[in-house]
Design an enzyme around this catalytic site. Structure first.
Site, PDB file in Angstrom:
ATOM      1  N   PRO A   1       7.146  -4.381  11.116  1.00 32.31           N
ATOM      2  CA  PRO A   1       7.702  -5.683  10.722  1.00 32.31           C
ATOM      3  C   PRO A   1       7.057  -6.326   9.494  1.00 32.31           C
ATOM      4  O   PRO A   1       7.630  -7.225   8.917  1.00 32.31           O
ATOM      5  CB  PRO A   1       7.441  -6.549  11.961  1.00 32.31           C
ATOM      6  CG  PRO A   1       6.195  -5.972  12.557  1.00 32.31           C
ATOM      7  CD  PRO A   1       6.236  -4.505  12.276  1.00 32.31           C
TER       8      PRO A   1
ATOM      9  N   CYS B   1       0.820  -1.212   0.000  1.00 33.87           N
ATOM     10  CA  CYS B   1       0.000   0.000   0.000  1.00 33.87           C
ATOM     11  C   CYS B   1       0.857   1.266   0.000  1.00 33.87           C
ATOM     12  O   CYS B   1       0.392   2.325  -0.411  1.00 33.87           O
ATOM     13  CB  CYS B   1      -0.947   0.003   1.194  1.00 33.87           C
ATOM     14  SG  CYS B   1      -0.117  -0.103   2.794  1.00 33.87           S
TER      15      CYS B   1
ATOM     16  N   ARG C   1       4.226   1.391  -1.306  1.00 36.04           N
ATOM     17  CA  ARG C   1       5.306   1.442  -2.283  1.00 36.04           C
ATOM     18  C   ARG C   1       5.133   0.411  -3.382  1.00 36.04           C
ATOM     19  O   ARG C   1       4.517  -0.648  -3.187  1.00 36.04           O
ATOM     20  CB  ARG C   1       6.661   1.221  -1.601  1.00 36.04           C
ATOM     21  CG  ARG C   1       6.901  -0.199  -1.103  1.00 36.04           C
ATOM     22  CD  ARG C   1       8.238  -0.343  -0.397  1.00 36.04           C
ATOM     23  NE  ARG C   1       8.270   0.422   0.832  1.00 36.04           N
ATOM     24  CZ  ARG C   1       9.068   1.467   1.041  1.00 36.04           C
ATOM     25  NH1 ARG C   1       9.934   1.839   0.128  1.00 36.04           N
ATOM     26  NH2 ARG C   1       9.023   2.123   2.191  1.00 36.04           N
TER      27      ARG C   1
END
Length: 422
Positions: free
Chosen positions: A113, A50, A52
């Site tokens: 993460p 979302c 890149r």
């Protein structure tokens, strides 16, 4: 071959641009094959999230124009527009950028993460498509190792900070008591699972999970004592929803203005808090025009996220040092591969000389020559043959005043005496 990382992210483009260059999972295999063929890439992997879209490539290209033209053609966008909001890193900078991404140092939420898992999925898809070779394979493996070290050796991942966590934090600012709120979660992927976990920890007891497939929705719903429905049932569920958080891989909006407007009337205009984490959007942007609706996108979460970023800055500095060292080590390993062919040729030559001398020694033994004498001749002959060519070249270099050759020989063969300087 040159290493290239080309991309568009939340720092360089708005969500309206990013959603246009996003790759759906079902497009990935075809896109990878096209990129290799039409953009003349030797190896390629595509990371699409979302925040890149990035391409990691091994290429003979000297610039990015061919790749931008392919990307523009694939998504029906102007390459010049893409160039204005894209970035390109080459060589060690490309490796370092990829490691920063994997470690969460380039994320909207510092240290989050989830990006590492997404990068591992990108690698797996490229591997199965046959477009990852030796160079990218080494880069991915080093990247995963560095990201693991960052997680282990720094505190960057200690706090539960993510887009999902930021969404729930924002809801806590709007609702005084989340235990009285009902949540509708659209999607059943990793992000929504995190949202559900954070909502549950914040006190939300009533949740509905809506998904394209009911089985997946039920699996997630069971974990949080929630109710599972299909996407088509959302309009009915919307009437009771105080919180709506959406994150699917749909290429078209799931929730339209009309459905929300209808729900608001039934709710007697009790407000609805909505967060659309998806790119492309799951919720039509026109929904934000409605009264009693508070709609946020990933770009709107920045302020919430910045508070958490400040607590991680110290750890991020340590992580940056690890990433820089990891990228340097990768390039050192990559450069060392250039010596492989030369080392192989040197070994082959040495083995040929050995075989010649050994064959001569065996003949002498079969003719009854003294064993000690044969061994001495073998050792002397092998030594002479091995150092003959280097000796000739070093004498020639010395005669020409090439002291750098002599110094290099000292270093290469770890000789004990030093070359005298003039």
């Amino acid at each position: 071959m040159a290493l290239l990382a080309l991309g568009i992210n939340h720092k360089t483009a708005s969500v309206s641009v990013r959603e246009k260059v996003a790759f759906a999972p079902e497009q990935m295999a075809d896109a990878l094959a096209q990129a290799c063929e039409l953009a003349h890439l030797k190896e390629v992997a595509i990371l699409s999230t979302c925040n890149r879209t990035e391409l990691y490539c091994s290429t003979e290209l000297e610039g990015t124009r061919a790749l931008l033209e392919w990307l523009g053609s694939y998504h029906r966008l102007d390459p010049d527009e893409l160039q204005r909001c894209s970035y390109a890193h080459w060589g060690q900078d490309a490796a370092q950028h990829m490691m920063r991404v994997a470690s969460g140092l380039d994320s909207l939420v510092l240290g989050e993460p989830q990006i590492l898992g997404q990068l591992k999925s990108s690698y797996a898809v490229s591997q199965s498509s046959g477009v990852v070779g030796a160079e990218l394979d080494r880069l991915f493996q080093q990247t995963f190792a560095v990201a693991k070290k960052v997680r282990t050796d720094t505190a960057i991942g200690e706090n539960p900070v993510s887009v999902a966590y930021a969404s729930v934090s924002l809801a806590q600012h709007i609702f005084a008591d989340l235990s009285k709120s009902k949540a509708l979660l659209i999607g059943a992927g990793e992000t929504i699972e995190l949202v559900a976990r954070h909502l549950s920890e914040a006190g939300v007891k009533q949740m509905i999970v809506a998904n394209r497939t009911l089985v997946r929705a039920e699996t997630l719903a069971q974990e949080f004592n929630a109710r599972a429905i299909l996407l088509g049932d959302i309009p009915e569920a919307l009437e009771d929803a105080d919180i709506v958080i959406a994150s699917t891989a749909s290429q078209l909006p799931i929730l339209g203005k009309g459905a929300v407007e209808s729900a608001l009337k039934k709710r007697k205009h009790r407000p609805i808090f909505m967060v659309d984490i998806a790119v492309p959007r799951d919720i039509e942007q026109e929904v934000a025009e409605l009264d009693d609706v508070y709609l946020y996108t990933v770009d709107d979460l920045k302020e919430v996220i910045e508070e958490n970023v400040r607590s991680r800055e110290s750890a991020a500095q340590e992580a940056e040092t690890l990433v820089e060292a990891g990228a340097s080590e990768f390039m050192r390993q990559l450069r060392s591969l250039g010596a492989v062919e030369t080392v192989m040729s040197l070994r082959q030559q040495a083995e040929q000389l050995r075989d010649i001398e050994l064959e001569k020694a065996l003949r002498q033994l079969s003719n009854g020559k003294d064993t000690q004498e044969v061994l001495n001749n073998l050792a002397r002959g092998l030594t002479n043959k091995l150092i003959h060519s280097p000796t000739v070249q070093l004498r020639k270099a010395s005669a020409e005043g090439r002291d750098d050759y002599l110094e290099m020989a000292q270093d290469l063969f770890q000789l004990s005496h030093n070359v005298k300087e003039d």
